[in-house]
Motif scaffolding. Structure first.
Motif, PDB file in Angstrom:
ATOM      1  N   LYS A 478     -10.887  13.886 -18.965  1.00  0.00           N
ATOM      2  CA  LYS A 478     -11.673  12.653 -18.910  1.00  0.00           C
ATOM      3  C   LYS A 478     -10.778  11.418 -18.940  1.00  0.00           C
ATOM      4  O   LYS A 478     -11.101  10.401 -18.327  1.00  0.00           O
ATOM      5  N   ARG A 479      -9.650  11.491 -19.653  1.00  0.00           N
ATOM      6  CA  ARG A 479      -8.757  10.344 -19.771  1.00  0.00           C
ATOM      7  C   ARG A 479      -7.680  10.303 -18.694  1.00  0.00           C
ATOM      8  O   ARG A 479      -6.896   9.356 -18.654  1.00  0.00           O
ATOM      9  N   ASN A 480      -7.639  11.301 -17.834  1.00  0.00           N
ATOM     10  CA  ASN A 480      -6.592  11.360 -16.810  1.00  0.00           C
ATOM     11  C   ASN A 480      -6.773  10.209 -15.818  1.00  0.00           C
ATOM     12  O   ASN A 480      -7.790  10.129 -15.125  1.00  0.00           O
ATOM     13  N   PRO A 481      -5.789   9.308 -15.710  1.00  0.00           N
ATOM     14  CA  PRO A 481      -5.951   8.166 -14.789  1.00  0.00           C
ATOM     15  C   PRO A 481      -6.009   8.584 -13.328  1.00  0.00           C
ATOM     16  O   PRO A 481      -6.549   7.845 -12.499  1.00  0.00           O
ATOM     17  N   LYS A 482      -5.468   9.776 -12.988  1.00  0.00           N
ATOM     18  CA  LYS A 482      -5.505  10.242 -11.603  1.00  0.00           C
ATOM     19  C   LYS A 482      -6.900  10.699 -11.181  1.00  0.00           C
ATOM     20  O   LYS A 482      -7.156  10.876  -9.986  1.00  0.00           O
ATOM     21  N   LEU A 483      -7.774  10.906 -12.165  1.00  0.00           N
ATOM     22  CA  LEU A 483      -9.148  11.309 -11.863  1.00  0.00           C
ATOM     23  C   LEU A 483     -10.149  10.225 -12.225  1.00  0.00           C
ATOM     24  O   LEU A 483     -11.343  10.486 -12.324  1.00  0.00           O
ATOM     25  N   SER A 484      -9.672   9.013 -12.415  1.00  0.00           N
ATOM     26  CA  SER A 484     -10.559   7.908 -12.762  1.00  0.00           C
ATOM     27  C   SER A 484     -11.326   7.422 -11.532  1.00  0.00           C
ATOM     28  O   SER A 484     -11.033   7.811 -10.393  1.00  0.00           O
ATOM     29  N   ARG A 485     -12.287   6.561 -11.776  1.00  0.00           N
ATOM     30  CA  ARG A 485     -13.085   6.012 -10.673  1.00  0.00           C
ATOM     31  C   ARG A 485     -12.202   5.223  -9.717  1.00  0.00           C
ATOM     32  O   ARG A 485     -12.345   5.348  -8.489  1.00  0.00           O
ATOM     33  N   GLU A 486     -11.273   4.438 -10.240  1.00  0.00           N
ATOM     34  CA  GLU A 486     -10.394   3.643  -9.387  1.00  0.00           C
ATOM     35  C   GLU A 486      -9.515   4.541  -8.522  1.00  0.00           C
ATOM     36  O   GLU A 486      -9.283   4.260  -7.340  1.00  0.00           O
ATOM     37  N   ALA A 487      -9.006   5.626  -9.114  1.00  0.00           N
ATOM     38  CA  ALA A 487      -8.146   6.532  -8.355  1.00  0.00           C
ATOM     39  C   ALA A 487      -8.919   7.227  -7.242  1.00  0.00           C
ATOM     40  O   ALA A 487      -8.411   7.395  -6.123  1.00  0.00           O
ATOM     41  N   VAL A 488     -10.161   7.629  -7.512  1.00  0.00           N
ATOM     42  CA  VAL A 488     -10.972   8.287  -6.499  1.00  0.00           C
ATOM     43  C   VAL A 488     -11.313   7.317  -5.363  1.00  0.00           C
ATOM     44  O   VAL A 488     -11.250   7.671  -4.176  1.00  0.00           O
ATOM     45  N   LEU A 489     -11.662   6.081  -5.706  1.00  0.00           N
ATOM     46  CA  LEU A 489     -11.941   5.077  -4.677  1.00  0.00           C
ATOM     47  C   LEU A 489     -10.724   4.853  -3.797  1.00  0.00           C
ATOM     48  O   LEU A 489     -10.832   4.734  -2.565  1.00  0.00           O
ATOM     49  N   LYS A 490      -9.549   4.801  -4.413  1.00  0.00           N
ATOM     50  CA  LYS A 490      -8.316   4.573  -3.666  1.00  0.00           C
ATOM     51  C   LYS A 490      -8.012   5.737  -2.729  1.00  0.00           C
ATOM     52  O   LYS A 490      -7.552   5.546  -1.594  1.00  0.00           O
ATOM     53  N   LEU A 491      -8.283   6.950  -3.201  1.00  0.00           N
ATOM     54  CA  LEU A 491      -8.048   8.121  -2.372  1.00  0.00           C
ATOM     55  C   LEU A 491      -8.962   8.117  -1.155  1.00  0.00           C
ATOM     56  O   LEU A 491      -8.525   8.419  -0.032  1.00  0.00           O
ATOM     57  N   PHE A 492     -10.212   7.773  -1.328  1.00  0.00           N
ATOM     58  CA  PHE A 492     -11.139   7.697  -0.189  1.00  0.00           C
ATOM     59  C   PHE A 492     -10.700   6.619   0.791  1.00  0.00           C
ATOM     60  O   PHE A 492     -10.754   6.812   2.007  1.00  0.00           O
ATOM     61  N   ARG A 493     -10.277   5.458   0.287  1.00  0.00           N
ATOM     62  CA  ARG A 493      -9.844   4.374   1.179  1.00  0.00           C
ATOM     63  C   ARG A 493      -8.618   4.785   1.975  1.00  0.00           C
ATOM     64  O   ARG A 493      -8.448   4.361   3.123  1.00  0.00           O
TER      65      ARG A 493
END
Length: 505
Positions: A478-493
């Motif tokens: 849950k605390r992993n920054p690589k699986l955060s909302r911002e990281a997921v948005l960046k991966l999609f972009r």
């Protein structure tokens, strides 16, 4: 003075093993023996660098074993998998039997007994030289298609060989067919931090752009010649049937020295010369037992057999679970998966050794590398039926195997099933890999489906039925920054897609 000299020699031994200079390390060991110096004792277990698995006198011999593995590092990193291992000039490192025999003789003459733990460390020298071509298959390549200035993207390979005018005609034709679409990411004139070249490294998705911060005037998509490009995955043909263990189980194959195996009978080319008539019908397991399959693997089993009968003046020993696991790893890295399965299913039980999680994970990882999803599922079921614990590396191997054959939906469902049934998750990289594969293959729905599962992990709350270790795993996830909302948005972009507020709950 004598004690200082001994320390100097021991320091030299340590320096040689760190540098991977095997012959000089062995020469210094022999010098210490000829001078009558006792073997180096293990430090106090309270010392930071102490190894609690070592006993008195084993430390410097562990240094010598490590020197062999250090020297093998270039072979692990740069092995040409398209050449047979017998063509390598580093054959002494690929088959380090004579070095290990020298260490055993030195141990025997200096009164240090051989234990199963040290035997396993020696056997690991046969398994630390990297994977050969028989254990690897490249399932996909990463392509990058250009995106037009207005954000229009035409899926599929672009026929650049047609020239500039021909390429424009092809684009016009595709637009008329209605196959184009506009990427969700806003068009940016100032695009930076992209990747160079038409194709990223084979077998890897380049995500360099994800490490850079976005701004209002930047896009996180990769670029090519100052133009945005769309990452696309081009799937390769599946491995030949003889590489997939479940496809050749018990099947008689025709193998000869000069040609690959086939199940279509003898080759006509071999009928002309008696010198080339090497055809022989055998199963894949029998072929893997052949000395010509891998000289180093044959040497590994011969060395292990010598240890059980008493080698170089030592008393006979029996391999423990670690030793058998290393032999399984050596088989898997040489592509002899049937031989590894034989050890797992028959040899170890006959010896009274029960396979553990590492045994199964090694097998599952090898099956994943050749895309044998049938055996992956069978051995996962067999693993759980025997009560062997499923861990994150088990889940990782299963995910890799399904993704390699392009079954992205199966990989996503598998992660959820393992989580629900075994209370475990793969490493965070596997979650990102599933999303990357889905986006690179244009399966936006599957990518969002896995994002939904990740959101469920964010909302997870412990109960009285969960143990402390599992709760810790969930909190770290849950605390992993690589699986955060911002990281997921960046991966999609990065892949030219976007997530809206409706995709989150």
């Amino acid at each position: 003075m004598d004690s200082n000299y001994r320390r100097i020699i021991l320091s030299a031994v340590r320096g040689k093993w760190e540098a991977g200079n095997v012959r000089r390390t062995l020469a210094l060991l022999e010098l210490r023996r000829s001078r009558g110096y006792p073997p180096r004792e293990q430090e106090n277990v309270k010392y930071k660098g102490a190894n609690p698995h070592l006993v008195l006198g084993e430390k410097e011999f562990l240094h010598a074993i490590t020197s062999i593995q250090s020297a093998q590092l270039p072979l692990r990193r740069s092995r040409n998998i398209y050449l047979h291992e017998s063509t390598f000039s580093e054959s002494a490192l690929d088959n380090p039997t004579r070095y290990l025999d020298a260490i055993l003789i030195n141990m025997s003459k200096r009164g240090v007994p051989l234990r199963p733990d040290m035997a396993a460390r020696m056997l690991d020298c046969y398994a630390s030289t990297g994977r050969t071509g028989r254990a690897i298959h490249y399932f996909y390549k990463v392509r990058r298609d250009p995106v037009e200035d207005d954000g229009t993207y035409i899926p599929g390979p672009h026929p650049t060989h047609l020239g500039k005018e021909g390429l424009e005609d092809w684009k016009t034709e595709k637009r008329g067919e209605g196959v184009t679409r506009v990427l969700a990411t806003a068009v940016s004139e100032n695009v930076s931090n992209g990747l160079d070249g038409d194709e990223s490294k084979e077998g890897e998705l380049g995500l360099k752009g994800l490490d850079d911060d976005d701004s209002e005037t930047q896009s996180s998509m990769p670029t090519q010649s100052n133009r945005r490009s769309k990452i696309r995955m081009a799937m390769q043909p599946l491995p030949p049937f003889h590489k997939i263990p479940s496809s050749v189980k018990g099947v008689p194959l025709i193998r000869n020295r000069y040609q690959p195996i086939t199940n279509e009978g003898p080759s006509k080319a071999n009928e002309t010369s008696s010198d080339e008539v090497q055809n022989k019908t055998m199963t894949k397991y029998e072929w893997e037992l052949d000395r010509d399959w891998s000289l180093a693997l044959t040497a590994a089993f011969a060395f292990a057999d010598s240890l059980t009968h008493g080698a170089c003046g030592h008393d006979p020993i029996e391999l423990d679970i670690v030793g058998w696991n290393i032999l399984i790893k050596a088989c898997c890295r040489r592509g002899a998966i049937h031989r590894a399965l034989k050890i797992l299913n028959e040899t170890m039980p006959q010896k009274g050794v029960e396979p553990d999680t590492y045994s199964y994970n090694t097998i599952l990882a090898a099956l994943a590398r050749v895309g044998d999803t049938r055996y992956l599922q069978e051995y996962l079921i067999g693993m759980t039926n025997k009560g062997v614990k499923v861990d994150k590396y088990t889940a990782q191997a299963m995910v890799d195997g399904f993704l390699n054959v392009g079954d992205i939906q199966g990989a996503t469902s598998l992660v959820q099933d393992i989580f629900n049934q075994h209370d475990t998750l793969p490493p965070y990289t596997s979650h990102l890999k599933i999303i990357e594969f889905a986006l690179a293959n244009g399966l936006i729905f599957e990518a969002k489906r896995h994002v939904y599962f990740i959101q469920q992990l964010w909302k997870w709350q412990p109960s009285q039925h969960h143990d402390e270790k599992f709760c810790q795993l969930m909190e770290e996830t849950k605390r992993n920054p690589k699986l955060s909302r911002e990281a997921v948005l960046k991966l999609f972009r990065y892949f030219g897609e976007d997530l809206s507020d409706q995709d989150f709950f």
